[in-house]
Design a protein around this motif. Structure first.
Motif, PDB file in Angstrom:
ATOM      1  N   UNK A 171      37.063  42.831  45.602  1.00 31.85           N
ATOM      2  CA  UNK A 171      38.215  42.334  46.358  1.00 31.85           C
ATOM      3  C   UNK A 171      39.470  43.047  45.867  1.00 31.85           C
ATOM      4  N   UNK A 172      40.529  42.986  46.670  1.00 30.79           N
ATOM      5  CA  UNK A 172      41.784  43.640  46.284  1.00 30.79           C
ATOM      6  C   UNK A 172      42.375  43.021  45.022  1.00 30.79           C
ATOM      7  N   UNK A 173      42.153  41.737  44.812  1.00 28.50           N
ATOM      8  CA  UNK A 173      42.707  41.080  43.627  1.00 28.50           C
ATOM      9  C   UNK A 173      42.043  41.572  42.342  1.00 28.50           C
ATOM     10  N   UNK A 174      40.846  42.127  42.437  1.00 33.39           N
ATOM     11  CA  UNK A 174      40.138  42.616  41.255  1.00 33.39           C
ATOM     12  C   UNK A 174      40.517  44.050  40.898  1.00 33.39           C
ATOM     13  N   UNK A 175      41.228  44.734  41.785  1.00 36.41           N
ATOM     14  CA  UNK A 175      41.585  46.133  41.536  1.00 36.41           C
ATOM     15  C   UNK A 175      42.583  46.218  40.387  1.00 36.41           C
ATOM     16  N   UNK A 176      42.330  47.123  39.457  1.00 31.37           N
ATOM     17  CA  UNK A 176      43.206  47.307  38.300  1.00 31.37           C
ATOM     18  C   UNK A 176      44.364  48.218  38.691  1.00 31.37           C
ATOM     19  N   UNK A 177      45.601  47.776  38.445  1.00 24.60           N
ATOM     20  CA  UNK A 177      46.771  48.579  38.760  1.00 24.60           C
ATOM     21  C   UNK A 177      47.105  48.551  40.245  1.00 24.60           C
ATOM     22  N   UNK A 178      47.975  49.456  40.670  1.00 27.40           N
ATOM     23  CA  UNK A 178      48.410  49.625  42.071  1.00 27.40           C
ATOM     24  C   UNK A 178      49.093  48.368  42.605  1.00 27.40           C
ATOM     25  N   UNK A 179      49.807  47.662  41.726  1.00 30.77           N
ATOM     26  CA  UNK A 179      50.516  46.457  42.175  1.00 30.77           C
ATOM     27  C   UNK A 179      51.588  46.786  43.202  1.00 30.77           C
ATOM     28  N   UNK A 180      52.115  48.019  43.153  1.00 28.44           N
ATOM     29  CA  UNK A 180      53.152  48.401  44.123  1.00 28.44           C
ATOM     30  C   UNK A 180      52.591  48.488  45.535  1.00 28.44           C
ATOM     31  N   UNK A 181      51.262  48.506  45.657  1.00 34.84           N
ATOM     32  CA  UNK A 181      50.625  48.533  46.975  1.00 34.84           C
ATOM     33  C   UNK A 181      49.890  47.244  47.302  1.00 34.84           C
ATOM     34  N   UNK A 221      48.859  56.624  38.605  1.00 33.41           N
ATOM     35  CA  UNK A 221      48.080  56.435  37.391  1.00 33.41           C
ATOM     36  C   UNK A 221      48.244  55.001  36.902  1.00 33.41           C
ATOM     37  N   UNK A 222      47.164  54.421  36.449  1.00 31.73           N
ATOM     38  CA  UNK A 222      47.175  53.017  36.044  1.00 31.73           C
ATOM     39  C   UNK A 222      47.775  52.886  34.653  1.00 31.73           C
ATOM     40  N   UNK A 223      48.715  51.952  34.438  1.00 39.97           N
ATOM     41  CA  UNK A 223      49.307  51.775  33.111  1.00 39.97           C
ATOM     42  C   UNK A 223      48.250  51.417  32.070  1.00 39.97           C
ATOM     43  N   UNK A 224      48.474  51.852  30.834  1.00 41.83           N
ATOM     44  CA  UNK A 224      47.480  51.619  29.782  1.00 41.83           C
ATOM     45  C   UNK A 224      47.209  50.138  29.553  1.00 41.83           C
ATOM     46  N   UNK A 225      48.224  49.281  29.744  1.00 44.55           N
ATOM     47  CA  UNK A 225      48.017  47.840  29.548  1.00 44.55           C
ATOM     48  C   UNK A 225      47.019  47.288  30.559  1.00 44.55           C
ATOM     49  N   UNK A 226      47.040  47.813  31.788  1.00 45.90           N
ATOM     50  CA  UNK A 226      46.083  47.383  32.800  1.00 45.90           C
ATOM     51  C   UNK A 226      44.696  47.938  32.496  1.00 45.90           C
ATOM     52  N   UNK A 227      44.638  49.195  32.034  1.00 48.64           N
ATOM     53  CA  UNK A 227      43.347  49.801  31.709  1.00 48.64           C
ATOM     54  C   UNK A 227      42.694  49.051  30.554  1.00 48.64           C
ATOM     55  N   UNK A 228      43.482  48.565  29.617  1.00 47.65           N
ATOM     56  CA  UNK A 228      42.933  47.839  28.470  1.00 47.65           C
ATOM     57  C   UNK A 228      42.101  46.639  28.916  1.00 47.65           C
ATOM     58  N   UNK A 229      42.546  45.963  29.986  1.00 50.14           N
ATOM     59  CA  UNK A 229      41.777  44.820  30.493  1.00 50.14           C
ATOM     60  C   UNK A 229      40.408  45.276  30.988  1.00 50.14           C
ATOM     61  N   UNK A 230      40.391  46.393  31.712  1.00 56.53           N
ATOM     62  CA  UNK A 230      39.122  46.915  32.214  1.00 56.53           C
ATOM     63  C   UNK A 230      38.229  47.392  31.073  1.00 56.53           C
ATOM     64  N   UNK A 231      38.824  47.959  30.034  1.00 58.33           N
ATOM     65  CA  UNK A 231      38.049  48.427  28.877  1.00 58.33           C
ATOM     66  C   UNK A 231      37.359  47.258  28.177  1.00 58.33           C
ATOM     67  N   UNK A 232      38.083  46.181  27.965  1.00 60.49           N
ATOM     68  CA  UNK A 232      37.486  45.007  27.301  1.00 60.49           C
ATOM     69  C   UNK A 232      36.366  44.418  28.162  1.00 60.49           C
ATOM     70  N   UNK A 270      45.476  57.322  32.631  1.00 67.50           N
ATOM     71  CA  UNK A 270      45.657  56.463  33.788  1.00 67.50           C
ATOM     72  C   UNK A 270      44.450  56.418  34.699  1.00 67.50           C
ATOM     73  N   UNK A 271      43.307  56.961  34.247  1.00 70.52           N
ATOM     74  CA  UNK A 271      42.080  57.049  35.043  1.00 70.52           C
ATOM     75  C   UNK A 271      41.142  55.930  34.591  1.00 70.52           C
ATOM     76  N   UNK A 272      41.001  54.890  35.420  1.00 68.32           N
ATOM     77  CA  UNK A 272      40.174  53.745  35.056  1.00 68.32           C
ATOM     78  C   UNK A 272      38.709  54.147  34.948  1.00 68.32           C
ATOM     79  N   UNK A 273      38.243  54.945  35.885  1.00 67.18           N
ATOM     80  CA  UNK A 273      36.838  55.355  35.851  1.00 67.18           C
ATOM     81  C   UNK A 273      36.518  56.132  34.580  1.00 67.18           C
ATOM     82  N   UNK A 274      37.426  57.029  34.182  1.00 64.11           N
ATOM     83  CA  UNK A 274      37.192  57.800  32.957  1.00 64.11           C
ATOM     84  C   UNK A 274      37.159  56.879  31.736  1.00 64.11           C
TER      85      UNK A 274
END
Length: 423
Positions: free
Chosen positions: A12-22, A151-162, A192-196
């Motif tokens: 769902x869109x709510x689960x997407x990491x980053x891109x809050x401006x969209x 590019x996704x901010x590192x704070x947002x990527x950290x959530x996905x990493x955990x 800023x690459x979540x997949x990476x």
């Protein structure tokens, strides 16, 4: 088992990491999606930031027959196959085409979609990692809305990493000790690459060392897994835009050494399109009428660079950067058009003077019939005084000659012509 990044792909869109401006609830793209009517869209941005994920989510909500193509390996025959389906039962509700990496399609392939996008039988959602204004055919662009993914901010990527480490713990059936510095290393080192970042988690979890009866991921391993992303972070993150700004300001400031330095950093990051765009802007905005011949010269350099590609592209680009940096500067035309735009946007315009209108018939209500246009070529110096601006703006001055040789020569010429023509 599918790769971890695929298993963690948001639904769902709510689960997407980053891109809050969209995708935040009050943002334009989110509001459009919630209407249920999906327009033609182009998603532009670096790899691994959610373009494909968001497109997939939208496609599922569209209620249309979905086709997926990738510009790296598709052919014109693939497009013809989709077009052939439009008049069948499967295409009755319309077709949604998700086209990844659209920048790899040639002009003919892109043109083949135009008719069907125009009449709504195909809804296009395309994604690209390259600037669409360089790589996508203008007729396609005019029929689509471009949304830029960042590019996704590192704070947002950290959530996905955990979350990714938690899934890997479940897969292995064992606890994996992950120090905070490891999470920080991955989050900031993957550009800023979540997949990476998630791929790095999968690699590190698989290679975790046994220590005191538990698996442990070390900071050294995390640094090794993320080190290849450092240049991508420089290229696509905030520093990327700082470099572009520094390049233009160095050229504007007439410092060829600094300009070449920033050019080299951008080319090392592989961002050829952005360099070309900034060069063209600077030639027109900052050199402008002080040396107007520079515009076709820089355009030729940019065309050559795009044609030969890197690494050879560095040569014509260096020529252009040094030329722009060492040329005289004038922003007089830039200021003139911005002043004119300010008047238009403020509602200051008025009717076009009768002598300039493209008509030759006066209605019965016009007491003074006739166009009264004076043809300048029929007068000495090819000039004659007459009103060109609307009545509401008569006497308004937008353009002022700058203090450079070229513009002052033009000023001297016209001052002399107009003095001779005075009664």
């Amino acid at each position: 088992m599918p790769p971890l990044a695929d298993r963690l792909r948001p639904k769902t869109l709510d689960e997407v990491v980053g891109q809050r401006h969209l995708l935040a609830p009050d943002m334009l793209l989110r509001r459009v999606v919630e209407t249920g009517q999906i327009p033609n869209l182009i998603f532009y941005g670096p790899s691994g930031v959610g373009k494909t994920t968001v497109a997939s989510i939208l496609a599922k909500q569209a209620g249309k027959t979905l086709h997926r193509l990738n510009g790296t390996n598709m052919s014109t025959a693939d497009i013809k196959a989709i077009v052939g389906e439009l008049d069948t039962f499967a295409g009755m509700g319309g077709v949604l085409l998700y086209l990844d990496e659209i920048q790899y399609l040639n002009k003919k392939q892109q043109q083949s979609l135009l008719e069907f996008i125009e009449d709504g039988r195909i809804t296009l959602i395309a994604s690209t990692t390259e600037n669409p204004y360089f790589y996508i055919y203008n007729a396609i662009l005019s029929r689509c809305t471009v949304f830029e993914f960042k590019s996704v901010p590192s704070a947002e990527i950290a959530k996905a990493v955990r979350r990714a480490f938690a899934v890997m713990e479940q897969d292995k059936g064992r606890t994996i000790r992950v120090p905070d510095e490891v999470v920080a290393q991955i989050s900031t080192g993957c550009g800023g690459d979540v997949r990476k970042a998630i791929n790095a988690v999968e690699l590190l979890a698989l290679a975790a060392r046994e220590a005191d009866g538990e698996l442990t991921v070390t900071a050294e391993d995390a640094a090794a897994a993320a080190q290849k992303s450092a240049m991508k972070y420089d290229r696509e993150g905030d520093e990327h835009y700082d470099l572009l700004s520094a390049l233009q300001k160095s050229m504007r400031g007439s410092d060829p050494d600094a300009a070449v330095h920033y050019l080299a950093r951008l080319l090392e990051a592989g961002d050829l399109p952005s360099v070309c765009r900034r060069l063209m802007v600077c030639a027109c905005e900052d050199v402008g009428l002080a040396y107007p011949q520079i515009i076709p010269i820089v355009k030729a350099s940019v065309d050559a660079a795009l044609q030969v590609g890197l690494p050879e592209a560095r040569i014509p680009l260096a020529d252009a950067v040094v030329l722009v940096a060492t040329s005289p500067k004038s922003n007089s035309a830039y200021l003139a058009v911005d002043a004119a735009l300010a008047d238009i946007r403020a509602g200051r315009s008025g009717s076009i003077p009768r002598n300039l209108q493209n008509k030759h018939y006066d209605g019965a209500d016009n007491a003074r019939k006739g166009q009264f246009y004076k043809y300048p070529h029929g007068f000495p110096g090819r000039w004659v005084a007459q009103q060109y601006l609307p009545d509401a703006l008569e006497g308004r001055e937008y353009y002022h000659f700058a203090e450079n040789k070229t513009e002052q020569a033009a000023k001297t010429y016209w001052d002399a012509v107009k003095r001779k023509s005075e009664p």
